[in-house]
Design an enzyme around this catalytic site. Structure first.
Site, mmCIF file in Angstrom:
data_model
loop_
_atom_site.group_PDB
_atom_site.id
_atom_site.type_symbol
_atom_site.label_atom_id
_atom_site.label_comp_id
_atom_site.label_asym_id
_atom_site.label_seq_id
_atom_site.Cartn_x
_atom_site.Cartn_y
_atom_site.Cartn_z
ATOM 1 N N TYR A 91 0.791 -1.240 0.000
ATOM 2 C CA TYR A 91 0.000 0.000 0.000
ATOM 3 C C TYR A 91 0.824 1.292 0.000
ATOM 4 C CZ TYR A 91 -4.479 -2.285 -0.098
ATOM 5 O OH TYR A 91 -5.563 -2.999 -0.520
ATOM 6 N N GLU A 107 -9.259 -7.145 3.605
ATOM 7 C CA GLU A 107 -8.456 -8.198 2.960
ATOM 8 C C GLU A 107 -7.914 -9.174 4.014
ATOM 9 O OE1 GLU A 107 -5.896 -5.776 0.413
ATOM 10 O OE2 GLU A 107 -7.693 -5.132 -0.664
ATOM 11 N N ARG A 150 -4.135 -14.915 -13.989
ATOM 12 C CA ARG A 150 -5.448 -14.610 -14.552
ATOM 13 C C ARG A 150 -6.491 -15.316 -13.706
ATOM 14 N NH1 ARG A 150 -2.547 -11.703 -16.827
ATOM 15 N NH2 ARG A 150 -2.271 -11.345 -19.052
ATOM 16 N N GLY A 199 -21.473 -15.612 -24.323
ATOM 17 C CA GLY A 199 -20.144 -16.147 -24.599
ATOM 18 C C GLY A 199 -19.610 -16.992 -23.455
ATOM 19 N N GLY A 218 -12.848 -8.970 -16.298
ATOM 20 C CA GLY A 218 -11.731 -8.053 -16.485
ATOM 21 C C GLY A 218 -11.902 -6.998 -15.427
HETATM 22 C C1 LIG Z 1 -13.486 -12.851 -12.112
HETATM 23 C C2 LIG Z 1 -13.038 -13.317 -13.487
HETATM 24 C C3 LIG Z 1 -13.450 -14.547 -13.957
HETATM 25 C C4 LIG Z 1 -13.062 -14.963 -15.238
HETATM 26 N N1 LIG Z 1 -13.488 -16.185 -15.686
HETATM 27 C C5 LIG Z 1 -13.130 -16.593 -16.924
HETATM 28 C C6 LIG Z 1 -13.575 -17.859 -17.436
HETATM 29 O O1 LIG Z 1 -14.299 -18.605 -16.750
HETATM 30 N N2 LIG Z 1 -13.177 -18.219 -18.675
HETATM 31 C C7 LIG Z 1 -12.383 -17.400 -19.460
HETATM 32 O O2 LIG Z 1 -12.038 -17.791 -20.581
HETATM 33 N N3 LIG Z 1 -11.955 -16.201 -19.004
HETATM 34 C C8 LIG Z 1 -12.309 -15.788 -17.751
HETATM 35 N N4 LIG Z 1 -11.846 -14.578 -17.287
HETATM 36 C C9 LIG Z 1 -10.939 -13.766 -18.140
HETATM 37 C C10 LIG Z 1 -9.489 -14.208 -17.906
HETATM 38 O O3 LIG Z 1 -9.094 -13.884 -16.586
HETATM 39 C C11 LIG Z 1 -8.511 -13.527 -18.846
HETATM 40 O O4 LIG Z 1 -8.705 -12.143 -18.790
HETATM 41 C C12 LIG Z 1 -8.642 -14.021 -20.271
HETATM 42 O O5 LIG Z 1 -8.348 -15.406 -20.326
HETATM 43 C C13 LIG Z 1 -7.674 -13.255 -21.211
HETATM 44 O O6 LIG Z 1 -6.381 -13.379 -20.709
HETATM 45 P P1 LIG Z 1 -5.135 -13.450 -21.711
HETATM 46 O O7 LIG Z 1 -3.892 -13.452 -20.873
HETATM 47 O O8 LIG Z 1 -5.303 -14.511 -22.689
HETATM 48 O O9 LIG Z 1 -5.264 -12.087 -22.463
HETATM 49 P P2 LIG Z 1 -4.405 -10.770 -22.186
HETATM 50 O O10 LIG Z 1 -3.050 -10.924 -22.725
HETATM 51 O O11 LIG Z 1 -4.581 -10.401 -20.752
HETATM 52 O O12 LIG Z 1 -5.209 -9.722 -23.059
HETATM 53 C C14 LIG Z 1 -6.547 -9.398 -22.677
HETATM 54 C C15 LIG Z 1 -7.187 -8.596 -23.794
HETATM 55 O O13 LIG Z 1 -6.502 -7.359 -23.951
HETATM 56 C C16 LIG Z 1 -6.127 -7.204 -25.293
HETATM 57 N N5 LIG Z 1 -4.847 -6.489 -25.393
HETATM 58 C C17 LIG Z 1 -3.637 -6.907 -24.951
HETATM 59 N N6 LIG Z 1 -2.691 -6.004 -25.283
HETATM 60 C C18 LIG Z 1 -3.335 -5.004 -25.954
HETATM 61 C C19 LIG Z 1 -2.922 -3.806 -26.562
HETATM 62 N N7 LIG Z 1 -1.650 -3.447 -26.552
HETATM 63 N N8 LIG Z 1 -3.866 -3.036 -27.167
HETATM 64 C C20 LIG Z 1 -5.164 -3.400 -27.193
HETATM 65 N N9 LIG Z 1 -5.612 -4.535 -26.639
HETATM 66 C C21 LIG Z 1 -4.711 -5.320 -26.033
HETATM 67 C C22 LIG Z 1 -5.980 -8.621 -25.847
HETATM 68 O O14 LIG Z 1 -6.126 -8.662 -27.238
HETATM 69 C C23 LIG Z 1 -7.101 -9.340 -25.124
HETATM 70 O O15 LIG Z 1 -8.309 -9.192 -25.831
HETATM 71 C C24 LIG Z 1 -12.230 -14.139 -16.017
HETATM 72 C C25 LIG Z 1 -11.791 -12.908 -15.525
HETATM 73 C C26 LIG Z 1 -12.193 -12.489 -14.271
HETATM 74 C C27 LIG Z 1 -11.699 -11.164 -13.761
HETATM 75 C C1 HEM Z 2 -6.610 2.434 -2.026
HETATM 76 C C2 HEM Z 2 -5.857 1.651 -2.786
HETATM 77 C C3 HEM Z 2 -6.336 0.826 -3.945
HETATM 78 C C4 HEM Z 2 -7.455 0.945 -4.736
HETATM 79 C C5 HEM Z 2 -8.580 1.979 -4.670
HETATM 80 C C6 HEM Z 2 -7.406 -0.133 -5.701
HETATM 81 C C7 HEM Z 2 -8.362 -0.354 -6.679
HETATM 82 C C8 HEM Z 2 -8.371 -1.448 -7.518
HETATM 83 C C9 HEM Z 2 -9.401 -1.718 -8.498
HETATM 84 C C10 HEM Z 2 -10.603 -0.827 -8.780
HETATM 85 C C11 HEM Z 2 -9.101 -2.892 -9.091
HETATM 86 C C12 HEM Z 2 -9.894 -3.586 -10.203
HETATM 87 C C13 HEM Z 2 -10.906 -4.523 -9.573
HETATM 88 C C14 HEM Z 2 -11.678 -5.239 -10.663
HETATM 89 O O1 HEM Z 2 -11.197 -6.248 -11.152
HETATM 90 O O2 HEM Z 2 -12.761 -4.786 -11.011
HETATM 91 C C15 HEM Z 2 -7.875 -3.369 -8.506
HETATM 92 C C16 HEM Z 2 -7.239 -4.526 -8.879
HETATM 93 C C17 HEM Z 2 -5.917 -4.773 -8.570
HETATM 94 N N1 HEM Z 2 -5.143 -4.079 -7.673
HETATM 95 FE FE1 HEM Z 2 -5.706 -2.519 -6.552
HETATM 96 N N2 HEM Z 2 -6.261 -0.866 -5.499
HETATM 97 C C18 HEM Z 2 -5.582 -0.319 -4.453
HETATM 98 C C19 HEM Z 2 -4.396 -0.763 -3.931
HETATM 99 C C20 HEM Z 2 -3.593 -1.713 -4.525
HETATM 100 C C21 HEM Z 2 -2.269 -2.077 -4.102
HETATM 101 C C22 HEM Z 2 -1.555 -1.504 -2.878
HETATM 102 C C23 HEM Z 2 -1.804 -3.020 -4.979
HETATM 103 C C24 HEM Z 2 -0.440 -3.685 -4.980
HETATM 104 C C25 HEM Z 2 0.571 -3.292 -5.670
HETATM 105 C C26 HEM Z 2 -2.868 -3.276 -5.930
HETATM 106 C C27 HEM Z 2 -2.805 -4.201 -6.941
HETATM 107 C C28 HEM Z 2 -3.891 -4.620 -7.687
HETATM 108 C C29 HEM Z 2 -3.839 -5.726 -8.627
HETATM 109 C C30 HEM Z 2 -2.613 -6.575 -8.956
HETATM 110 C C31 HEM Z 2 -5.120 -5.842 -9.180
HETATM 111 C C32 HEM Z 2 -5.572 -6.845 -10.230
HETATM 112 C C33 HEM Z 2 -5.449 -6.032 -11.458
HETATM 113 C C34 HEM Z 2 -5.181 -6.715 -12.706
HETATM 114 O O3 HEM Z 2 -6.012 -7.533 -13.110
HETATM 115 O O4 HEM Z 2 -4.147 -6.311 -13.229
HETATM 116 N N3 HEM Z 2 -3.927 -2.464 -5.638
HETATM 117 N N4 HEM Z 2 -7.458 -2.476 -7.547
#
Ligand SMILES: Cc1cc2nc3c(=O)[nH]c(=O)nc-3n(C[C@H](O)[C@H](O)[C@H](O)COP(=O)(O)OP(=O)(O)OC[C@H]3O[C@@H](n4cnc5c(N)ncnc54)[C@H](O)[C@@H]3O)c2cc1C
Ligand code: HEM
Length: 400
Positions: free
Chosen positions: A95, A137, A202, A272, A392
């Site tokens: 944090y 948390e 992921r 989907g 996402g």
């Molecule tokens: C709570 C939760 C549950 C989920 N459950 C499922 C599930 O049951 N099944 C499932 O298949 N997925 C699920 N997902 C989604 C999954 O976590 C991944 O996000 C998904 O598999 C895509 O990951 P990836 O690493 O393949 O794509 P990434 O590399 O993370 O890319 C994600 C998207 O961003 C785009 N992107 C990347 N770089 C760029 C760029 N430079 N410019 C523009 N666009 C870009 C990619 O083309 C892609 O469309 C879930 C996500 C969450 C948060």
């Molecule tokens: C007050 C402080 C913070 C706020 C308001 C905040 C807010 C958020 C929000 C809005 C998301 C997205 C949730 C979603 O999936 O919809 C998120 C995800 C996340 N946060 Fe934070 N966050 C805070 C602090 C932190 C800290 C201290 C860390 C550690 C470095 C952190 C790391 C992450 C990571 C790794 C994710 C998952 C994002 C991803 O998918 O890349 N956050 N947070």
């Protein structure tokens, strides 16, 4: 509670954040990753590249400033963040790093407008919010009895191709048992090391019932598109993982779960690969012999794109009050409306008979969820009856 001295500065920040929020969060991530490159392993770099994570953090900060007196509006937003943070393994030690770079970014982007008083007010507000998140948390990870960030090696016992783009992976402990309890609708973080050495996590919803002797995740391969590269982790999983392999997986988290009310009707709306948590829910209800009224409505391109069909068909044989409606956007020539699918076109709730009193759960791409959310809101469904899972970072567009 925010001090009286800071209050006017936070209130005055609302329009400023609306205008500059995204610039601030972009600047924040760039400076944080420069100073702490190791944090790139913790963040989803696909969401960074697409801008989705920056948007989500900006919206959360904006929603916080705009709702400083209305904690109830923020509760679902904070709950989602807490589950996500615990799933990816955020600890209290992270944090101060985020706080330092976020305040630095506010200063840099706002320039002269960032007076010492405004920065002091945001410092106070950041730590109030951080304090709430850290405490929640800690409570959540204690409840799940797993130290923050724990990953276990699970064995992939089976790999099942669902559709051209979707594959299911069955996971068990090395001893052969189920990896543990979860609530239908919850997800796990899967951690892989990509060819460039970057570790990436992921989230994948668990797609089978908690009663099953395994965990199952169902992953859609994200292909490259016009201006976007292929998804990193989904493609890596599809290309590399086979039965007998090990995967590093965290405990189950997520607040998108079956509402506990055990008699009220349920309406499950998916599009989907958003079908995955919904199938877990109906499989669990089937295992429990539920007599609840359930409407399962799913939108897809056509039958060849619908994952987990067999399990849904089986649940239908077990649940006397389950109705299934499918909307196919581009049905195959051999598919007949009313036989192989219910309606041609995109999901349109006005074509369905909705139960008088129900909990609505929805999961799918953002435009799909926005459409259903608005249709339900306009039909008078109260917000507390609507629950959504976003695959996402949540852009929180329904709140803004
Ligand atoms: C709570 C939760 C549950 C989920 N459950 C499922 C599930 O049951 N099944 C499932 O298949 N997925 C699920 N997902 C989604 C999954 O976590 C991944 O996000 C998904 O598999 C895509 O990951 P990836 O690493 O393949 O794509 P990434 O590399 O993370 O890319 C994600 C998207 O961003 C785009 N992107 C990347 N770089 C760029 C760029 N430079 N410019 C523009 N666009 C870009 C990619 O083309 C892609 O469309 C879930 C996500 C969450 C948060
Ligand atoms: C007050 C402080 C913070 C706020 C308001 C905040 C807010 C958020 C929000 C809005 C998301 C997205 C949730 C979603 O999936 O919809 C998120 C995800 C996340 N946060 Fe934070 N966050 C805070 C602090 C932190 C800290 C201290 C860390 C550690 C470095 C952190 C790391 C992450 C990571 C790794 C994710 C998952 C994002 C991803 O998918 O890349 N956050 N947070």
């Amino acid at each position: 509670m925010l001090s009286a001295a800071s209050r006017p500065y936070i209130d005055a920040s609302v329009p400023v954040l609306r205008e500059h929020g995204l610039a601030i969060t972009r600047h924040f991530y760039a400076s944080m990753f420069e100073a702490h490159p190791e944090l790139r392993n913790l963040f989803n770099m696909g969401n960074q590249a697409s801008g989705a994570q920056q948007q989500s953090l900006a919206s959360a900060v904006f929603a916080y400033a705009a709702n400083i007196d209305n904690a109830a509006a923020l509760t679902p937003v904070l709950e989602r963040i807490v589950h996500k943070h615990v799933s990816v393994g955020i600890t209290p030690a992270h944090y101060p790093i985020v706080g330092r770079h976020l305040l630095g970014a506010i200063k840099d982007v706002l320039g002269d407008a960032a007076t010492p008083e405004l920065i002091a007010a945001w410092d106070e507000a950041y730590w109030l919010l951080a304090g709430e998140l850290i405490a929640a948390e800690a409570r959540l990870s204690e409840k799940s009895r797993a130290p923050l960030g724990t990953l276990r090696e699970l064995i992939v016992t089976d790999v099942d191709r669902e559709t051209e783009h979707v594959v299911s992976y069955y996971l068990r402990t090395p001893e052969g048992g189920s990896p543990g309890e979860f609530l239908p609708g919850q997800y796990v973080s899967v951690c892989v090391t990509l060819p460039d050495g970057l570790q990436q996590r992921r989230q994948y919803s668990l797609s089978d019932a908690p009663e099953a002797p395994h965990w199952r995740i169902t992953v859609k391969r994200e292909d490259a598109g016009d201006a976007k590269p292929a998804g990193q982790v989904s493609n890596w999983l599809h290309a590399n993982v086979k039965a007998g392999d090990r995967l590093r997986v965290g405990p189950a988290y997520g607040e998108f779960t079956l509402p506990q009310h055990d008699t009220r009707a349920l309406v499950l709306l998916s599009a989907g690969v958003g079908i995955t948590p919904m199938v877990s829910m109906v499989a669990a209800l089937a295992a429990q012999g539920s007599r609840r009224e359930i409407l399962f409505a799913h939108a897809g391109r056509n039958g060849s794109h619908v994952a987990l069909r067999r399990q849904l068909a089986f649940a239908k044989t077990q649940l006397p009050h389950l109705r299934v409606a499918t909307f196919f956007e581009t049905p195959l020539p051999i598919e007949r409306e009313g036989v192989d699918y219910t309606f041609a076109g995109r999901m349109d709730l006005s074509r369905l008979t909705l139960p008088a009193d129900a909990d609505y759960l929805m999961c799918g791409p953002s435009p799909f969820m926005q459409t259903q959310w608005r249709a339900l809101r306009d039909a008078g469904v109260p917000a507390e009856r609507m629950h959504r899972e976003v695959f996402g970072p949540d852009a929180l567009d329904h709140l803004l």
